[in-house]
Design an enzyme around this catalytic site. Sequence first.
Site, PDB file in Angstrom:
ATOM      1  N   GLU A 148      19.014  80.916  10.796  1.00  0.00           N
ATOM      2  CA  GLU A 148      18.630  80.067  11.921  1.00  0.00           C
ATOM      3  C   GLU A 148      19.819  79.223  12.379  1.00  0.00           C
ATOM      4  OE1 GLU A 148      13.882  79.398  10.935  1.00  0.00           O
ATOM      5  OE2 GLU A 148      15.294  77.756  10.643  1.00  0.00           O
ATOM      6  N   ALA A 182      12.411  63.898  53.877  1.00  0.00           N
ATOM      7  CA  ALA A 182      12.183  62.581  53.285  1.00  0.00           C
ATOM      8  C   ALA A 182      11.775  62.747  51.818  1.00  0.00           C
ATOM      9  CB  ALA A 182      11.090  61.845  54.065  1.00  0.00           C
ATOM     10  N   HIS A 222      13.915  57.648  41.975  1.00  0.00           N
ATOM     11  CA  HIS A 222      15.244  58.231  42.017  1.00  0.00           C
ATOM     12  C   HIS A 222      15.379  59.306  40.941  1.00  0.00           C
ATOM     13  CE1 HIS A 222      16.779  54.230  43.869  1.00  0.00           C
ATOM     14  NE2 HIS A 222      16.299  55.051  44.783  1.00  0.00           N
ATOM     15  N   SER A 282      13.593  38.265  34.922  1.00  0.00           N
ATOM     16  CA  SER A 282      12.946  39.361  35.643  1.00  0.00           C
ATOM     17  C   SER A 282      13.571  39.439  37.030  1.00  0.00           C
ATOM     18  CB  SER A 282      11.436  39.122  35.765  1.00  0.00           C
ATOM     19  OG  SER A 282      11.190  38.023  36.613  1.00  0.00           O
TER      20      SER A 282
END
Length: 1047
Positions: free
Chosen positions: A117, A262, A709, A738
């Site tokens: 393997e 788009a 994205h 944040s």
Amino acid sequence: MSSKAIYEAAGKDLINRHIAPGTALVPCRYAVFEQGTIWEDELGKNPWLTKEQLVVKPDQLIKRRGKLGLVGVNKNAAEVRKWIGEHSGREQRVGAAAGKLRRFVVEPFVKHEPSEEMYLCIQSGRRSDTIMFHHQGGVDVGDVDALAVRLDVPVDTFPTGEEIDRVLLKNIKSATIKRILTTFILSLYRVFVDLYFTYMEINPIVITGERLYLLDLAAKLDQTADFICAKNWGEIVFPPPFGRDAYPEEAHIADLDAKSGASLKLTVLNKSGRIWTMVAGGGASVVYTDTVCALGGAGELANYGEYSGAPTESQTADYAKTIFSLMCRDRHPNGKMVKHNKYNASIGRQMREVGHRLRIPMYVFGPEANMTAIVGLALGHAPIPPDHQLDYAPKQLPKPEKSPAPQVELPELTNQLLDLVCSQAPTRMDLGQQTSTSRPLFSDRTKAIVWGMQNRAIQGMLDFDYICRRAEPSVVAIVYPFTADHKQKYYFGNKEVFIPVFCDMDVAMRKHQEATVLVNFASLRSAYDSTIQAMQHPQINTVVIIAEGIPENMTRKIIKLADARGVNIIGPATVGGIKPGCFKIGNTAGMIDNIIDSKLYRPGSVAYVSRSGGMSNELNNILSKNADGVCEGVAIGGDRYPGTTFIDHLLRFEADPNVKMLVLLGEVGGVEEYHVCRAIRDGLITKPMVAWCIGTCSDMFTSEVQFGHAGSLAGSALEKAAAKNASLKQYGVTVPASFDTLGDAVRQVYEKLVKEGKIIVKEEVEPPKVPMDYDWARKLGLIRKPAAFISTICDERGQELSYCGVPISQVLERQLGVGGTISLLWFQRELPEWACKFFELVLIVTADHGPAVSGAHNTMVTARAGKDLISSVVSGLLTIGDRFGGALDRAALDFCAAYDKGQHPQEFVNEKRAKGELIMGIGHRVKSINNPDSRVRELKAYVTARWPAWPVTRYALDVEAITTRKKPNLILNVDGIVAAAMVDLFRHCQLFAQEEGNNYIQMGSINALFVLGRTIGLIGHYLDQKRMKQPLYRHPWDDITYMSPLN
């Protein structure tokens, strides 16, 4: 998304079909069993299932199946059937994800020793593909990243057999196995490149008896390469990650996305959730999701999705309908909410009005509110502001049940680990390539060529130039291959200017040597070729690629050529960038009012770099409110491999004396932010920086979610947004708690620089006023003007065409036919079925009356003169009048006038005879009372059987009875029966007032039926003459009597 996982069976099928002959590979045999698969059918297709020992395992993108006990090894057919029966439909937990086992793959068992393997993996990178090999493989292979030997293959090159033998296979002792592996790896790499794989892992690969077997395979394809590879791929399915079911609505949006330039994305996370989002922009969608999760709403978040890249109005409407159909499917005791982030004043006003009219609690905020502030209001963390409260809705919305925060283990970022991470994704500087940080990309004299007829974007660039007080426009030429060279008109302030349009880019470049920037709006299919062509011109130092969905192999080739030529690439999948007071790329920063609000008409002191184009607009807003504005901003694009990276631009900003502080908006996925950490550590970046990486919500999801994205997907712990934020903070960057507090962090650093005297606050200068475009002013309701035309029968605006208010889909579904279409477009209503059928009968009987009549004759002569279809048919139509085919309206007027006066039919005939007038609708050249016209007979039978009343038709038949006593051919002809029947239709179908019906007769609507019907025949005569290639017609002399006026 670009890189997407496929089923193991699909990956093996692609290798079977496309690997070159001559390798030792034994073709992969497999059978797929899903819920509903009939066992006996599969046995018939694959007889080997009953003859060999087998392996069975789920094929649902599950990692480490062996360790989870999900592989049945060395079983016969009966045992495999039992194994599938025990596991099918069973709930299975894989890490944090839980799902049901529904799909299994069965393969022949390959008897071998563990020592046979091996491990093989190929994965794509920014500048090279990496082939990883380890001479030991299988379930217990261990840390492959640390153990495997690597061979980097630069983009657009192929390894040699000697390289593979020397580098990858150095730990293989057997010369035979080396030879087998070398041949196979070379062939497999060719498949990897040609079929646009992005990842392929085989563990284990087994060689026994000089034959090579692929036992387990995991693979990903570049989904955006579908337009290149569709033929070679065949029917490829991109399944959802394990633990998340596929929804037909997701497939619908994916199909919409594939057919659009788009970006349209939808992932259903929890169909019963309360919180639904409909967000414009890939980056913005992640920020909203982060905020929802941070405020405790992760457990009730129903979906992730985004739409960007300027989808059409109908595509956006389709996307919104899909979201609302999912959201309204089930009730929730606390109600549901949808957050939508795209705003302008006109749309906002309309949304408020719709909410009030339908009594839907709809809270609409504009740029006065922080982008994510609405999330806290929606989740009940703060009351609705008084000026937005509604009398039919609560003042504070209910809070969601808070989800437990996940325990995230962040790796410790040592200097050694930082160097290792950066070495695996080297920058231009690392590779010793030329980098110029001293020369700015843009100035107030930058000139650009735009590829694509993007009138709105170009006008936006010129408006920006004007408010920045540039002496002349920044766009000097347009390239558009689909038209001839010409000039296009735009406005520069109040002045009209002409910009040349070229069909050949090389000509545009040659004539405009001053242009240094190409703004490339080419589609994903042509962006590669046009970018490569542009980089052949030394004058170009920057290319901006707007298109989203360019295959990664193409992008990597662009990067390679750009690196060699020293060209800066911004994009792909970007809106571009902006240098206030100097230059704007395309649609960056939105409309002119937004540009003025964000003070982008003059330079500030802060430079930023972001992946997201939509979020760059929010950064412009934040920096104008919390600092003195933007000095330069670049959105590098959301793809996995943007042309330039964060560090490329931050080093430019570091060298620019006008930039006093830096802002970085990073994302989950990739390691580009670590190059920034290293640059700070090594003293290459010294200016104060504020940074935040979006995507902190990724740890809240139980299954893998691909954000808007292509690059925003964490592949390791270091790629998580939380790990990046912690690392940046570790190296001295100001990192807020944040995104919500990013503005506060910017203000804090900015005020410190002002206090230290490093930033001098300048007095604001009012920018020049840009005249508002008429269309935009009308949308905002600022002006009005009477329309040049009014149309009441058809509307092509909106999602679909409608005929008199009836959508075209309903016209087709309800089978309204040609008659129904006439009733809508001619008479503005749906007439009864018997009336619509009559219209169709009239079209049939009036379609043609032989080649001898004047209309057909004219059409044939014109066709034989070599004229086109339109000219020939019009020449025939122009003969229609009282003498030929145009008697319907006159007949209708005469018959109904006589009937309405109560005039006896004999009196009507006598009056016409006394005046010497013909009775329109009476008489035929050939047919007579003894040889009736079958067309009239059929129409008369239909009218008398179907009309609710037909007095004018009876009156016309009474006139016929009188005229035929004088002469048998003075019969009621087609014109007469149609005219009389139409008068009765108008008067007795109960849909027209008598005056309205009379107006339709006066307008010529009855004659229109003959015109429409006869057009069918005239087209037939035109085609007949063309088909027979008949020569020019010249009338014979012997059919003309020549007479002199002197005779």
